[in-house]
Design an enzyme around this catalytic site. Structure first.
Site, short mmCIF file in Angstrom:
data_model
loop_
_atom_site.label_atom_id
_atom_site.label_comp_id
_atom_site.label_asym_id
_atom_site.label_seq_id
_atom_site.Cartn_x
_atom_site.Cartn_y
_atom_site.Cartn_z
CE LYS A 48 34.45 79.96 96.89
NZ LYS A 48 34.60 78.80 97.78
CB SER A 123 31.88 79.43 100.56
OG SER A 123 33.04 78.79 100.07
CB SER A 147 33.24 75.62 99.85
OG SER A 147 32.82 76.25 101.02
N1 GLN Z 1 30.96 75.57 105.45
C1 GLN Z 1 32.33 75.39 105.81
C2 GLN Z 1 32.84 76.62 106.52
O1 GLN Z 1 32.11 77.51 106.65
C3 GLN Z 1 33.18 75.09 104.59
C4 GLN Z 1 33.48 76.27 103.78
C5 GLN Z 1 34.45 75.98 102.67
O2 GLN Z 1 34.66 74.83 102.29
N2 GLN Z 1 35.10 77.02 102.19
O3 GLN Z 1 33.94 76.70 106.93
#
Ligand code: GLN
Length: 445
Positions: A48, A123, A147
């Site tokens: 990532k 994400s 994410s």
């Molecule tokens: N969807 C969540 C957010 O936008 C989690 C994102 C993540 O785990 N990085 O914060």
């Protein structure tokens, strides 16, 4: 090819595997990778784009980091190297890991391999799409509020978030430091355990790293243990009918495999959403203050220093990131700090205690990962709708627990559905044992 098979290859086998992956990525329309950078020999793992790899242009999906070249390796990258693996390709992600769809990346959206009109989740959407499409044999993601687990669920792969402190955050681009964890995204449970083993352990470079004895989970992996598994029927109300159906199928599979199913109650998850979006944005505001156009990445044209800051941040950050910086500043501002930030920390403590009480009775909890299957592009363009879709994943981060998402409907005629198992802190062994048992039980159903 599974990760465990790839680890048996000799150097010419690895070179051939890399050629195959390169060809797949070159011919792909998914946009799972921002670029196919390579770092050394070894079994290739997709990374990532918020994890530092020395010499790579690491962007966290943001325009503001354009041109930044990482001067060091994250601890997880050194650990991969030490185990005969290597970083291979930077995967696409929501800008600074803020999002649930990968649509906020400066580098364009990533398509869900199962249905190109749907999001891959986020994400870590690039990592999930890469593994699901065979463009990577395994990947690393990061999970602040789901994410890893949610894109794994949307793409039909396995994604695991370790206990907070298990895996070093040194070299992970910080979003919300008290919630972030790096974890494996793989084709099955055994590969996840393998990759988890490789990246885990105490690291003195991360002050929040847990200084506890680390024992390999793979060595003792046991899909035949009988476990007490908690289910929370009242939570299912927030899920679409096909998710509820998949949940029931998994409960049956677990029962048939000999596990004890225990009905439990947990706090209404709507409190998770409020506590999370206050905590995460507050921490993000502080963490993102460092991107000022001076120290990293892209610098905007300007006549004065103040204008340089303003222009670099205005041009460099996307809308969602700006929204969260504003929200975070608001909840931290004097006058609102007690009403929002402190209150959110109190709620967080209650959530943590609730889970602790539950884990006195059960070994694992079974939960949906997302209320629906992968939405269409644009369907979550209202930010609040998007935040609400995180309802099942963020409690785990607030409580610092380990959890694993695995696919349950492989053969059915719908988009993939993932469910998660959640364990007590540092009990990754039970988590993987239960997940292996569930994975096998679903195969024979
Ligand atoms: N969807 C969540 C957010 O936008 C989690 C994102 C993540 O785990 N990085 O914060």
């Amino acid at each position: 090819m599974k990760l465990r098979e790839a680890l048996k290859l000799d150097s010419s086998g690895i070179a051939k595997l890399k050629d195959e992956l390169r060809a797949k990525v070159d011919n792909s329309l998914l946009n799972a990778f921002i670029s196919l950078d390579e770092a050394g020999d070894g079994v290739p793992i997709a990374i990532k784009d918020n994890i530092q790899v020395k010499g790579w242009s690491v962007t966290a999906g943001s325009k503001i980091l354009q041109g930044y070249i990482s001067p060091y390796n994250a601890t997880v990258i050194d650990k991969l190297k030490g185990a005969g693996l290597c970083a291979f390709g930077r995967t696409n992600m929501d800008e600074f890991a803020m999002g649930s769809t990968t649509e906020s990346s400066y580098y364009g959206k990533t398509l869900n391999p199962h249905d190109n009109s749907c999001v891959p989740g986020g994400s870590s959407g690039g990592s999930a799409a890469a593994v699901a499409s065979g463009e990577a044999i395994a990947a690393l993601g990061s999970d602040t509020g789901g994410s890893i687990r949610q894109p794994a669920a949307y793409c039909g792969i396995v994604g695991m978030k370790p206990t907070y402190g298990r895996v070093s955050r040194y070299g992970l681009g910080a979003y919300a430091s008290s919630l972030d964890q790096i974890g494996p995204m793989t084709q099955d449970v055994e590969d996840a355990a393998l990759l988890y083993d490789i990246i885990s352990g105490y690291d003195q470079n991360d002050s929040t790293s847990a200084d506890v004895e680390y024992e390999s989970v793979v060595d003792k992996l046991d899909g035949n243990r009988v476990l007490n598994i908690g289910i929370t029927p009242s939570h299912l109300e927030n899920a679409a009918p096909q998710i509820q159906k998949a949940y029931k199928k998994a409960v049956k599979a677990l029962k048939d495999a000999g596990h004890n199913i225990v009905e439990c109650t947990l706090l209404d998850p709507k409190y998770d959403i409020s506590a999370y979006y206050i905590t995460a944005t507050a921490e993000a505001t502080t963490n993102l203050a460092r991107y000022d156009g001076v120290r990293y990445g892209r610098r905007a044209e300007s006549d004065t220093l103040e204008q340089l800051y303003i222009n670099s941040r205005s041009e460099g950050f996307g809308d969602e990131v700006k929204r969260r910086i504003l929200l975070g500043n608001f909840v931290l501002s004097s006058g609102y700090y007690d009403a929002y930030y402190i209150k959110a920390q109190k709620v967080r403590r209650v959530i943590k205690d609730e889970y602790a009480k539950l884990f006195e009775k059960v070994d694992l909890i079974l939960s949906p990962v997302a209320p629906t299957t992968a939405p269409k592009f644009g369907a979550l363009s209202d930010p609040l709708q998007m935040y609400l879709s995180d309802i099942y994943t963020i409690g785990v981060n607030l409580a610092g627990l380990p959890a694993i998402s695995l696919p349950v409907n492989k053969d059915e005629d719908t988009l993939p559905i993932g469910l998660q198992l959640i364990a007590a802190p540092y009990d990754e062994q039970t988590l993987f044992d239960g997940a292996l048992s569930l994975e096998r039980a679903l195969e024979t159903l």
